[in-house]
Design a protein around this motif. Structure first.
Motif, short mmCIF file in Angstrom:
data_model
loop_
_atom_site.label_atom_id
_atom_site.label_comp_id
_atom_site.label_asym_id
_atom_site.label_seq_id
_atom_site.Cartn_x
_atom_site.Cartn_y
_atom_site.Cartn_z
N LYS A 14 0.85 -1.18 0.00
CA LYS A 14 0.00 0.00 0.00
C LYS A 14 0.89 1.23 0.00
O LYS A 14 1.80 1.36 0.81
CB LYS A 14 -0.90 0.01 1.23
N ALA A 15 0.66 2.15 -0.94
CA ALA A 15 1.49 3.34 -1.06
C ALA A 15 1.07 4.37 -0.02
O ALA A 15 0.06 5.06 -0.18
CB ALA A 15 1.39 3.93 -2.47
N VAL A 16 1.82 4.46 1.05
CA VAL A 16 1.53 5.43 2.11
C VAL A 16 2.53 6.58 2.06
O VAL A 16 2.65 7.34 3.00
CB VAL A 16 1.54 4.75 3.50
N ILE A 17 3.27 6.68 0.99
CA ILE A 17 4.21 7.77 0.78
C ILE A 17 3.85 8.47 -0.53
O ILE A 17 3.10 7.94 -1.35
CB ILE A 17 5.67 7.26 0.68
N THR A 18 4.36 9.67 -0.68
CA THR A 18 4.20 10.37 -1.94
C THR A 18 5.48 10.19 -2.74
O THR A 18 6.54 10.69 -2.36
CB THR A 18 3.93 11.87 -1.72
N LEU A 19 5.39 9.45 -3.82
CA LEU A 19 6.53 9.16 -4.68
C LEU A 19 6.39 9.99 -5.95
O LEU A 19 5.43 9.82 -6.71
CB LEU A 19 6.58 7.67 -5.03
N LEU A 20 7.32 10.92 -6.14
CA LEU A 20 7.31 11.77 -7.33
C LEU A 20 8.15 11.11 -8.41
O LEU A 20 9.35 10.89 -8.23
CB LEU A 20 7.87 13.15 -6.99
N VAL A 21 7.50 10.80 -9.53
CA VAL A 21 8.16 10.05 -10.60
C VAL A 21 8.09 10.85 -11.90
O VAL A 21 7.01 11.06 -12.44
CB VAL A 21 7.47 8.68 -10.82
N PRO A 22 9.24 11.33 -12.43
CA PRO A 22 9.21 12.00 -13.73
C PRO A 22 8.66 11.06 -14.80
O PRO A 22 8.94 9.85 -14.79
CB PRO A 22 10.69 12.31 -13.99
N ALA A 23 7.87 11.59 -15.72
CA ALA A 23 7.23 10.75 -16.74
C ALA A 23 8.26 9.96 -17.53
O ALA A 23 8.06 8.78 -17.83
CB ALA A 23 6.38 11.62 -17.67
N GLY A 24 9.39 10.60 -17.88
CA GLY A 24 10.40 9.89 -18.66
C GLY A 24 11.01 8.73 -17.90
O GLY A 24 11.35 7.70 -18.49
N THR A 25 11.16 8.87 -16.59
CA THR A 25 11.69 7.78 -15.78
C THR A 25 10.70 6.63 -15.74
O THR A 25 11.07 5.45 -15.85
CB THR A 25 11.98 8.28 -14.35
N LEU A 26 9.43 6.95 -15.58
CA LEU A 26 8.39 5.92 -15.56
C LEU A 26 8.33 5.17 -16.88
O LEU A 26 8.21 3.94 -16.91
CB LEU A 26 7.03 6.58 -15.27
N LEU A 27 8.46 5.90 -17.99
CA LEU A 27 8.33 5.30 -19.31
C LEU A 27 9.63 4.69 -19.82
O LEU A 27 9.63 4.03 -20.86
CB LEU A 27 7.81 6.35 -20.30
N GLY A 28 10.73 4.92 -19.10
CA GLY A 28 11.96 4.19 -19.41
C GLY A 28 12.95 4.91 -20.28
O GLY A 28 13.97 4.32 -20.63
N TRP A 29 12.70 6.19 -20.65
CA TRP A 29 13.68 6.87 -21.50
C TRP A 29 14.38 8.02 -20.81
O TRP A 29 15.00 8.88 -21.45
CB TRP A 29 13.05 7.35 -22.80
N SER A 30 14.35 8.04 -19.46
CA SER A 30 15.04 9.11 -18.73
C SER A 30 15.79 8.54 -17.54
O SER A 30 15.39 7.52 -16.97
CB SER A 30 14.04 10.16 -18.25
N SER A 31 16.88 9.22 -17.17
CA SER A 31 17.64 8.83 -15.99
C SER A 31 17.37 9.77 -14.82
O SER A 31 18.10 9.77 -13.83
CB SER A 31 19.14 8.85 -16.31
N THR A 86 3.90 -1.95 -15.34
CA THR A 86 5.26 -2.48 -15.50
C THR A 86 6.07 -1.37 -16.16
O THR A 86 5.97 -1.15 -17.37
CB THR A 86 5.28 -3.74 -16.38
N PRO A 87 6.83 -0.60 -15.38
CA PRO A 87 7.55 0.54 -15.95
C PRO A 87 8.61 0.11 -16.95
O PRO A 87 9.09 -1.02 -16.93
CB PRO A 87 8.21 1.19 -14.71
N GLY A 88 8.97 1.04 -17.83
CA GLY A 88 10.09 0.81 -18.74
C GLY A 88 11.35 0.55 -17.95
O GLY A 88 11.62 1.21 -16.95
N GLN A 89 12.16 -0.40 -18.38
CA GLN A 89 13.31 -0.82 -17.59
C GLN A 89 14.64 -0.32 -18.16
O GLN A 89 15.70 -0.68 -17.65
CB GLN A 89 13.35 -2.36 -17.51
N ARG A 90 14.63 0.47 -19.23
CA ARG A 90 15.88 0.91 -19.83
C ARG A 90 16.68 1.77 -18.87
O ARG A 90 16.16 2.70 -18.27
CB ARG A 90 15.62 1.72 -21.11
N ARG A 91 17.92 1.50 -18.71
CA ARG A 91 18.81 2.33 -17.91
C ARG A 91 19.50 3.33 -18.83
O ARG A 91 20.15 2.95 -19.80
CB ARG A 91 19.87 1.48 -17.19
N ALA A 92 19.33 4.61 -18.54
CA ALA A 92 19.92 5.65 -19.39
C ALA A 92 21.44 5.64 -19.26
O ALA A 92 21.99 5.33 -18.21
CB ALA A 92 19.38 7.02 -19.01
#
Length: 237
Positions: A14-31, A86-92
């Protein structure tokens, strides 16, 4: 490790924290790193892993904050229902950065990045609402004391931590406070803030005074005669 094996080893949480995720990181094309409110930065791969684990829990909420050119929140909205991910798994690679720009090997260009973000919002069925800045148009005004969940989300996206000087308690667990007490002060973005309970009570103590000259700008007057001004959160972009 394959995405299938990764999913198999993750336990829904259960997500009881606020996790800020840049869209590019979520989609796998950002570091770009993620950020846990009140804690700090999070490695991009750990961000994707935690996002996936949280998405498996039925009570996790997905919310989207659109950040303007000045780094502050411009719009916000939350997705209805569950959205396992299932987030993108590419490592920049070394030297890569977040945000639109010239395409690198294996990285989508700016137009494709924008299309992927648009598709993400469509998938989540997020309805974005503008956040009042500068001047308030009172579109989210209410004549009631109790604040709606939507307006609470807007003021907490605008100011991600307690707006008292030097306090970094996450706004997600803070009060929704009327700067000028209701009913003298309206239930509106221009008269609301997310102070932690300690500073909410502090503000009501003798000698303290709080003003909000414009939405999200908090001017604290202390019993000693000092004045401190805090501003809306500037996000990493």
């Amino acid at each position: 490790m394959t995405a299938a094996l990764l999913t198999a080893r993750l336990t829904p949480v259960k997500a009881v924290i606020t996790l800020l995720v840049p869209a590019g990181t979520l989609l796998g094309w950002s570091s770009a790193p993620g950020e846990i409110a009140g804690f700090g930065l999070l490695d991009p791969q750990a961000t994707r892993d935690l996002t996936e684990a949280a998405s498996l829990h039925p009570q996790t909420r997905w919310c989207v904050t659109v950040v303007g050119a000045d780094g502050t929140a411009a719009a916000h909205g939350c997705a209805p229902g569950r959205h396992p991910w299932t987030p993108g798994q590419r490592r920049a690679g070394p030297g890569e950065r977040d945000g639109p720009g010239p395409a690198r090997d294996g990285e989508p260009g700016a137009a494709e990045q924008a299309a992927q973000v648009t598709a993400l919002l469509r998938r989540l069925r997020v309805r974005l609402a503008p956040i009042a800045k500068g001047q308030c148009d009172h579109r989210h005004y209410s004549d009631r004391y109790v604040i709606s969940r939507k307006v609470k989300d807007l003021i907490r996206a605008r100011t991600a931590t307690c707006p008292a000087p030097g306090c970094n308690r996450p706004a997600a667990g803070a009060d929704a406070d009327h700067t000028v007490p209701w009913p003298a002060g309206p239930s509106c973005e221009c008269n609301l803030g997310p102070p932690c309970r300690y500073h909410h009570r502090n503000k009501q103590a003798p000698g303290w005074r709080l003003e909000q000259p414009e939405p999200g700008v908090m001017r604290w007057h202390t019993p000693s005669g000092c004045t401190h001004t805090t501003y809306p959160t500037k996000y990493l972009i």
